[in-house]
Each structure stands twice: as structure tokens, then as C-alpha cells.
Design an enzyme around this catalytic site. Structure first.
Site, PDB file in Angstrom:
ATOM      1  N   CYS A 186      24.790  11.797  64.544  1.00 45.24           N
ATOM      2  CA  CYS A 186      25.993  12.615  64.465  1.00 45.24           C
ATOM      3  C   CYS A 186      26.072  13.702  65.537  1.00 45.24           C
ATOM      4  O   CYS A 186      26.256  13.409  66.707  1.00 45.24           O
ATOM      5  CB  CYS A 186      26.112  13.214  63.057  1.00 45.24           C
ATOM      6  N   GLU A 224      25.718   8.157  58.162  1.00 49.67           N
ATOM      7  CA  GLU A 224      24.979   9.350  57.766  1.00 49.67           C
ATOM      8  C   GLU A 224      25.425   9.861  56.391  1.00 49.67           C
ATOM      9  O   GLU A 224      26.608   9.824  56.055  1.00 49.67           O
ATOM     10  CB  GLU A 224      25.219  10.442  58.816  1.00 49.67           C
ATOM     11  N   LYS A 282      16.871  14.428  62.157  1.00 49.71           N
ATOM     12  CA  LYS A 282      17.959  15.016  62.945  1.00 49.71           C
ATOM     13  C   LYS A 282      17.568  16.383  63.502  1.00 49.71           C
ATOM     14  O   LYS A 282      17.055  17.245  62.790  1.00 49.71           O
ATOM     15  CB  LYS A 282      19.206  15.125  62.065  1.00 49.71           C
TER      16      LYS A 282
END
Length: 565
Positions: free
Chosen positions: A211, A83, A179
Site C-alpha cells: 500500500c 491488504e 509494512k
């Protein structure tokens, strides 16, 4: 536009010239190279990248392209990059919508399209190398207010997303995920969570998330609930002691969900970012690393068994290939090796573990409100030699917590029920969840031949109970070094038993980490917490006021055997 120095630009040209020719037309013929895996193969070959980025998009792109075209990547079917290691808001790019432009290859459109040059080059790299690529990048999208998303647009008319982009072997964008659970990021979210799933020509369906998503139900657990058994995971994780260092979380999540998990981590240990691995569910890590130092740009490769197809004598390999020599890890890490955040351990109800050398077995019952955990420990001293004046060692506490987890910088948070044994650098709770300072001489002094934690957890629809462990090299116990059992009680609660079955002299954490996503089933009323230590006779420091019946029987049996001799 690229803004770095001429040397980087020349390097970029050489990489591109040696790997592919960028064509602006749409009549480029497909490249016919054999796929490494196919739909009937019992495994596929995956690569995950740990990458130390710079402030230069050009330099980062060079690093990506070098890894994709490297000899170590040759056998891979899919490569996952971490990321936020490619571009930033200033260089955000448009991305093809795979639902509307399924057959669009940015490579074939060339520089005549609205897509940034680096996206075109990555598309061509996927096409040239004949690999699936998962690239996390900063995306821009023209904003419009609709019935489905009535939120007002920014003054510049753009939405900015943290986005995973998946290229297939032809360089086409076949999947995109924006995300959902942001972590202190000045970016947009979609109106509703995206459940991003993509198919491959080697017979595996992948889901994806990014994440901080891993701590939440949407989209992470929903993908598992939908039957997805292979997942890709770009991350820039900021590790936190004692429960949330990167590989510790990755392996735990893969294990309890029994899924293949391809995790690619950003590398910046000075801020706590490192942690990369490939995991095969209950089979554990195929490769995993926590790199200290700096400047790591490394590819890790493993053959991943297709779940449900591992019965044909396939051996799961635990070896990996890398593009640079493996870093040597310090046997005992200190604060100088890596920055680690610290959990709010003061919120836990805790008790210091008895470190008397004559203790054979310890039992503690500890509660937070009405949530209680049972701890049985078999400690020992690694050696009997006294510590030198400049030597320090970890001591241990048992702890219990139930409530919200607060995280500075996070827009959302999660709720926990946790039973834990954890290391401390001193006798106070403020000493827990930390490593020793760099100027301290560490010595392994206290070990455990066995640890057992048991507790009853409320059953709710959205929860996940995970085995959580950590050694002082910041890697968890291997899956063959612990036992995990769950059973249903008559009252509907879940009984969990977590046991370490290996001798550990370097333990930082051993815990049942219960993530309760929907906040249901809390004990709101305040109750008196209890902490009852029990030691075996002869410990020299007294016996606790409460002894489990089975333990009392064990003691009596021992005394009887002495009398009969």
C-alpha cells in the site's frame, strides 16, 4: 476463535470439507499436481483479488478459500490478496519466520502449533491447490529488547505488524514482509526496513511491499534497484484526486519502472478503497478495475510475460477471468459512486485554461518559485449546442507545485515536483480535485486532441518521475495513448516531455508527477511566479505578451501562405 453466526460456520465447514482434509500429523505425503508454469515458460499466470471484507474473520476466510478453490483460479500459479481484509489486532496470529523455519508448513503442524487456525487453513489451501499465495494479515510477535532493536516493548509484550505472508505450493511460508510506511495504523514497524524477495519454481523472483509504501523509496525503489522485475502489492488504498487514485498510481509506477506488478485492492468504495490490476511495465495493464458499489469479491486473472522472454511471439492477453460478473461502470462518476479524498490544490500555482470555442492551440508557461513547466494544449468543444440550465461540465486549470506533500493520518510523507493539467467542477481552485455532486447532470463539453507538458527536473539519486493521467471512469490513459521522453540537459537536469496522442473528452488529470524521496535540490528562495497564456490569432480574446520563437515562426509562415495565394 470464530464468533459469527451458525450459517457462516456451516458454509465454512462445507468449503473445507470440499477442498482438503486438515491433518494434525507431519507425515502427510506431498500432493503431486502439475504446475501450470515452469522455469522455461515464457509467461506465468497470476491472479489478483479485489475483496470486500466484513468484521468476521470466519466470513473473510470463507471468501478467501472459495476464491482459491474456484474454477477461475485453476490456471493460476500465484494469487495475491489485498491488504487488511482478513483479520485484525484481536485475531493477530504468529507467523513462521522463513529465515529460521524454511521448511515449516503450518498445514502439517495442524492445530497443535502456536499458529492460528486460519493460518493453518490457508497453508493447507495453498498445498491443496498447488499455488503460491500472498496473504496480508495482522501478525503478532513476542517482543524483546535487543542491541539491534533497543526500543521498549509494549505492556502486553507483543509487537503487532501489518504483514504479507507468502505460501509456496507445499503450504510453507517462504517469505514475510512487515509494512514499513504505515498509514494511520496502530501497529509496529521493524527496527530497519525489510527487503523481502522470494523465488518461485516457475523461474521468477518476486519482491513485495504494501500500500502506502509505493510513495517512498524504501523498500519500494530499493527492490527495483536490486533488479527485481516482478512485484506483489496488497493494498487498501484511499484514492485521492487528482493524482493518487489507485489504478492511476499502480499503472504509472509499473510503467516508469518497467516491471510486472500484481496489485490486489481492498473493496470499500464508500471510503475510497478500490483498485486492482496486473501490469506488464511498458506494455501497460493486462487487467485493471476501479469498482464502484459494494460487496465485490472478485478474482482477476492474466498471463504475465516474463520480462526478457517476450520476444518469442508471445501475445500479451488483456482479457481476464472473474469469479463474479464484471460490474458495469457509470460513464460519468459522481460523488455518490465513490468517496474520493482531495489533494491540497490551493498550494499549487495555477491558471484557468481558456475555454473559448475559437481557440485552436494554447501555450502556458507557469512557475512555482524557480521550477517551471510548459503546457501546450489543443482544446475543442465536443459540440456547439449550448448547455441546458441543469447541465454542468468540467473546466480545466494548469498547475505547478514544488514542496512537501502533507497527508492527514500518515506518519511519513513525500516531496513533489509536479506539472499538471486537471479538471475542476467550477472556476475556483477550491472546485478542483472533486467530482460533481450526484444531483448534477454532467455533459462532456471540452475535449483535447493533444496535450504536451515539458519541464526540466533536478537530478538527484532518489527521485522518480512518472506519467500520471486519469479519465472520468477513474482509469488512466492506456500506454499507447501517450508518449513519454526523458533526456539529459547539459546542466545535468532531466528534460521530460509528456504528450497525450489521443482525443480525450473525459479527462480529469494529465501530469508529470515527480516524487523526490530525499528532499534534495529544493529552491528555497521565493521568486515571482509567471503565467503566460498564448493563443493563436483569431481567438478573439487577445494574444499573450510572450510568444515562443517557434510559435512566432509558425504564425508568420501561415500569414505568408495567405498573402501568396
Amino acid at each position: 476463535m470464530f464468533t459469527s453466526n451458525f450459517g457462516s460456520a456451516a458454509k465454512l465447514f462445507l468449503v473445507l470439507a470440499g477442498s482438503f482434509q486438515l491433518l494434525p500429523t507431519t507425515n502427510q505425503s506431498p500432493i503431486n499436481l502439475p504446475a501450470v508454469a515452469n522455469a522455461t515458460s515464457p509467461y506465468y499466470t497470476a491472479g489478483v483479488v479485489e475483496f470486500s471484507s466484513s468484521n468476521s474473520l470466519e466470513d473473510n476466510l470463507v471468501g478467501f478459500l472459495e476464491l482459491i478453490s474456484s474454477a477461475d483460479a485453476e490456471s493460476t500459479d500465484i494469487i495475491v490478496f489485498p491488504e487488511s481484509t482478513l483479520n485484525n489486532i484481536d485475531t493477530a496470529t504468529y507467523v513462521p519466520d522463513p529465515d529460521l523455519q524454511l521448511n515449516t508448513s503450518a498445514c502439517l503442524l495442524g492445530n497443535t502449533s502456536i499458529y492460528s487456525d486460519f493460518l493453518v487453513q490457508l497453508s493447507c489451501s495453498a498445498r491443496q491447490a498447488r499455488k503460491y499465495l500472498v496473504i496480508n494479515l495482522t501478525e503478532r510477535e513476542n517482543c524483546s529488547t535487543t542491541a539491534l532493536d533497543p526500543r521498549p516493548c509494549a505492556s502486553n509484550g507483543l509487537n503487532i505488524y501489518n504483514t504479507n505472508v507468502v505460501f509456496d505450493r507445499e503450504g510453507r511460508v517462504i517469505s514475510r514482509y512487515r509494512k514499513w510506511n504505515l498509514y494511520g495504523e496502530p501497529k509496529n514497524t521493524t527496527a530497519t526496513v525489510e527487503l523481502s524477495i522470494f523465488e518461485t519454481d516457475f523461474g521468477v523472483r518476486f519482491g513485495q511491499f504494501t500500500c502506502f509504501d509505493i510513495l517512498f523509496y524504501e523498500p519500494t525503489q530499493t527492490l527495483v534497484d536490486l533488479g527485481i522485475r516482478d512485484l506483489v502489492y496488497p493494498t487498501m488504498w484511499f484514492s485521492q484526486l487528482p493524482f493518487l487514485t489507485a489504478v492511476q498510481v499502480q499503472q504509472s509506477w509499473s510503467y516508469i519502472n518497467d516491471v510486472n506488478f500484481l496489485a490486489a485492492g481492498a473493496n470499500r468504495p464508500a471510503v475510497g478503497s478500490t483498485g486492482t490490476g496486473i501490469y506488464a511495465g511498458r506494455e501497460g495493464a493486462l487487467v485493471s478495475v476501479m469498482n464502484t458499489g459494494s460487496g465485490v469479491r472478485q478474482l482477476y486473472v492474466a498471463q504475465v510475460p516474463k520480462l526478457g522472454q517476450t520476444q518469442n511471439g508471445l501475445q500479451v492477453t488483456r482479457e481476464h477471468k472473474s469469479t463474479t460478473p464484471a460490474l458495469q461502470q457509470a460513464p460519468r462518476l459522481s460523488q455518490a459512486d465513490i468517496f474520493l479524498k482531495r489533494d491540497y490544490m490551493e498550494e499549487y500555482n495555477t491558471m484557468e485554461v481558456n475555454h473559448n470555442s475559437s481557440v485552436i492551440m494554447l501555450w502556458y508557461s507557469l512557475c512555482y518559485k524557480k521550477f517551471c513547466c510548459s503546457f501546450t494544449l489543443w482544446p475543442y468543444h465536443v459540440n456547439s449546442a449550448p448547455l441546458a440550465a441543469d447541465e454542468e461540465h468540467y473546466v480545466y486549470r494548469v498547475g505547478v507545485f514544488e514542496g512537501r506533500r502533507y497527508e492527514t493520518g500518515a506518519e511519513t510523507t513525500n516531496a513533489l515536483r509536479t506539472c499538471a493539467v486537471f479538471a475542476c467542477t467550477g472556476p475556483n481552485i477550491t472546485d478542483c480535485g472533486t467530482l460533481f455532486a450526484a444531483n448534477v447532470t454532467q455533459k462532456r463539453h471540452i475535449g483535447f486532441t493533444r496535450i504536451m507538458i515539458e519541464a526540466d527536473f533536478p537530478t538527484v539519486n532518489q527521485s522518480l518521475l512518472m506519467p500520471n493521467s486519469l479519465r472520468d471512469d477513474l482509469l488512466p490513459l492506456d500506454v499507447n495513448e501517450f508518449e513519454w521522453d526523458e533526456s539529459q540537459n547539459e546542466d545535468g537536469t532531466r528534460h521530460v516531455r509528456y504528450v497525450s496522442n489521443t482525443n480525450t473528452t473525459n479527462l480529469l488529470t494529465f501530469a508529470i508527477y515527480g516524487n523526490y524521496y530525499d528532499d534534495l535540490g529544493w529552491n528555497e528562495e521565493e521568486t515571482t511566479t509567471t503565467a503566460v497564456p498564448t493563443t493563436e490569432p483569431g481567438a478573439g480574446d487577445g494574444v499573450g505578451t510572450l510568444v515562443k520563437p517557434f510559435m512566432l515562426m509558425w504564425i508568420l509562415a501561415g500569414l505568408l501562405s495567405v498573402v501568396l495565394k
